[in-house]
Motif scaffolding. Structure first.
Motif, PDB file in Angstrom:
ATOM      1  N   UNK A  72       1.205  -1.022   0.311  1.00  0.00           N
ATOM      2  CA  UNK A  72      -0.218  -0.302  -0.027  1.00  0.00           C
ATOM      3  C   UNK A  72       1.009   1.463   0.032  1.00  0.00           C
ATOM      4  N   UNK A  73       0.387   2.155  -0.668  1.00  0.00           N
ATOM      5  CA  UNK A  73       1.300   3.352  -0.555  1.00  0.00           C
ATOM      6  C   UNK A  73      -0.415   4.695   0.052  1.00  0.00           C
ATOM      7  N   UNK A  74       0.433   5.646   0.287  1.00  0.00           N
ATOM      8  CA  UNK A  74      -0.502   6.492   0.987  1.00  0.00           C
ATOM      9  C   UNK A  74       0.296   7.262   1.212  1.00  0.00           C
ATOM     10  N   UNK A  75       0.584   9.052   2.134  1.00  0.00           N
ATOM     11  CA  UNK A  75       1.161  10.154   1.718  1.00  0.00           C
ATOM     12  C   UNK A  75       2.862  10.957   2.407  1.00  0.00           C
ATOM     13  N   UNK A  76       2.390   9.822   3.862  1.00  0.00           N
ATOM     14  CA  UNK A  76       3.606   9.747   4.491  1.00  0.00           C
ATOM     15  C   UNK A  76       4.550   8.991   3.771  1.00  0.00           C
ATOM     16  N   UNK A  77       3.905   7.704   3.051  1.00  0.00           N
ATOM     17  CA  UNK A  77       5.008   6.199   3.301  1.00  0.00           C
ATOM     18  C   UNK A  77       5.212   5.751   3.800  1.00  0.00           C
ATOM     19  N   UNK A 104      17.665  -0.083   0.726  1.00  0.00           N
ATOM     20  CA  UNK A 104      17.311   1.271   0.028  1.00  0.00           C
ATOM     21  C   UNK A 104      16.910   1.943   0.695  1.00  0.00           C
ATOM     22  N   UNK A 105      17.678   2.964   1.494  1.00  0.00           N
ATOM     23  CA  UNK A 105      16.161   3.949   2.059  1.00  0.00           C
ATOM     24  C   UNK A 105      15.602   4.974   1.272  1.00  0.00           C
ATOM     25  N   UNK A 106      14.467   4.976   1.540  1.00  0.00           N
ATOM     26  CA  UNK A 106      13.625   6.537   1.151  1.00  0.00           C
ATOM     27  C   UNK A 106      12.838   6.006   0.664  1.00  0.00           C
ATOM     28  N   UNK A 107      11.407   6.820   0.444  1.00  0.00           N
ATOM     29  CA  UNK A 107      10.667   7.114   0.678  1.00  0.00           C
ATOM     30  C   UNK A 107       9.654   6.778  -0.947  1.00  0.00           C
ATOM     31  N   UNK A 108       9.779   6.995  -1.683  1.00  0.00           N
ATOM     32  CA  UNK A 108       9.080   7.217  -3.091  1.00  0.00           C
ATOM     33  C   UNK A 108       8.516   5.680  -3.381  1.00  0.00           C
TER      34      UNK A 108
END
Ligand code: PBG
Ligand code: ZN
Length: 327
Positions: free
Chosen positions: A84-89, A118-122
């Motif tokens: 799932x994806x949301x505004x905050x990640x 890999x640490x990121x939110x995209x």
């Protein structure tokens, strides 16, 4: 007959002599193999713009990790597509997301394989940017705690190294403190320090479903025109506690790899990114270049420039080819 005293060709005259004076040797031990983990079970699907690279579900990703390990590749770099994806990640720090589950699965079977995340939110945000949005801007300081939660969740799953790729200011320091406070002071940080806003990430964004839904990443990733700034970024990340620094992409930025190694003399990683891979693969599939020679020459150039580690989608092939080389 000219009486030339200097004849550089003397040292090129046989395979044996060439081998004796060779300055750089590419080794399987330089490679880091990226893996893309997706939800579901039984999945091994080729990624369209990256022929020969695959999406794996958690149950299948261990096979790929084992293949790398058996070839002598010391490390994998895990990326994930969440459920799932949301505004905050928020799926980025969900202990049951594909990356966290993949890390646990790989470490259970291959405890000696180094697992980097890999640490990121995209990949996790519905807008596809690498941090929290404030109107249409990526908010730097508000993003830091989210990256910290994500890195700590990866470490809790058993990641050996975390690799922040978001390009927020101060994230290396924040992640270092967060890991230390959570009891992970022994987990190193491989920082994407000089990460450029590059067109070469195109195939990856298809693979990771991480393209920004509006705008671009120029407000946080570096301007391809800037070299001095890369050295300042590297210096900052080292001050904040980075253990390994990365230059990305690799091929169009070998000057940055070289200057980084010469200036700081710390472990340097170069990321041979998706677009570099896709160009070679496409030309090879057309029969326009020799894939094996082109790949080995390209990876060698990164090592010669100063990279100690090379993150590459060619790792499995290159490892096999190197094992066959007579030199
Ligand atoms: C996520 C991330 C990207 C890559 C690695 N981590 C894409 C991006 O920044 O848009 C690119 C890797 C590749 O192209 O192979 N921030
Ligand atoms: Zn990102």
């Amino acid at each position: 007959m000219e009486d030339l005293l200097q004849r550089p060709r003397r040292l090129r005259s046989s395979r044996g002599i060439r081998s004796m004076v060779r300055e750089t040797r590419l080794s399987v031990k330089n490679f880091i193999f990226p893996l893309f983990v997706v939800p579901g079970t039984g999945v091994k699907e080729e990624i369209e713009p990256m022929p020969g690279s695959y999406h794996y579900s958690v149950d299948r990703v261990v096979e790929a990790a084992k293949e790398a390990y058996d070839l002598g590749i010391p490390a994998v770099l895990v990326f994930g597509l969440p459920e799932y994806k949301d505004a905050q990640g928020s799926s980025a720090w969900d202990d049951s997301s594909p990356v966290q589950r993949a890390v646990r699965a790989i470490k259970a079977v291959l405890p000696d394989l180094v697992v980097i995340t890999d640490v990121c939110l995209c990949e996790y945000t519905d807008h596809g940017h690498c941090g929290l949005l404030h109107r249409d801007e990526v908010a730097n300081d508000e993003t830091l705690p989210l990256l910290v939660r994500s890195a700590v969740s990866h470490a809790r799953a058993g990641a050996d190294i975390v690799a922040p790729s978001d390009m927020m200011d101060g994230r290396v320091g924040a992640i270092r403190r967060g890991l230390d406070e959570a009891g992970y002071s022994q987990v190193p940080i491989m920082a994407y320090s000089a990460k450029y806003a590059s067109a070469y990430y195109g195939p990856f964004r298809v693979a990771a479903d991480s393209a920004p839904q509006f705008g671009d990443r120029k407000g946080y990733q570096m301007d391809p025109a800037n070299g001095q700034e890369a050295l300042r970024e590297v210096a900052l990340d080292l001050e904040e506690g980075a253990d390994i620094v990365m230059v990305k992409p690799a091929l169009a930025y070998l000057d940055i790899v070289s200057q980084t190694k010469a200036t700081f003399n710390v472990p340097v990683a170069a990321y041979n990114v998706s677009g570099e891979y896709a160009m070679v693969k496409a030309a090879a599939l057309k029969g326009w270049i020799e894939e094996r020679k082109t790949v080995l020459e390209t990876l060698l150039s990164m090592k010669r420039a100063g990279a100690d580690m090379i993150i590459t989608y060619h790792a499995l092939d290159a490892a096999r080819w190197l094992a066959e080389e007579k030199e």
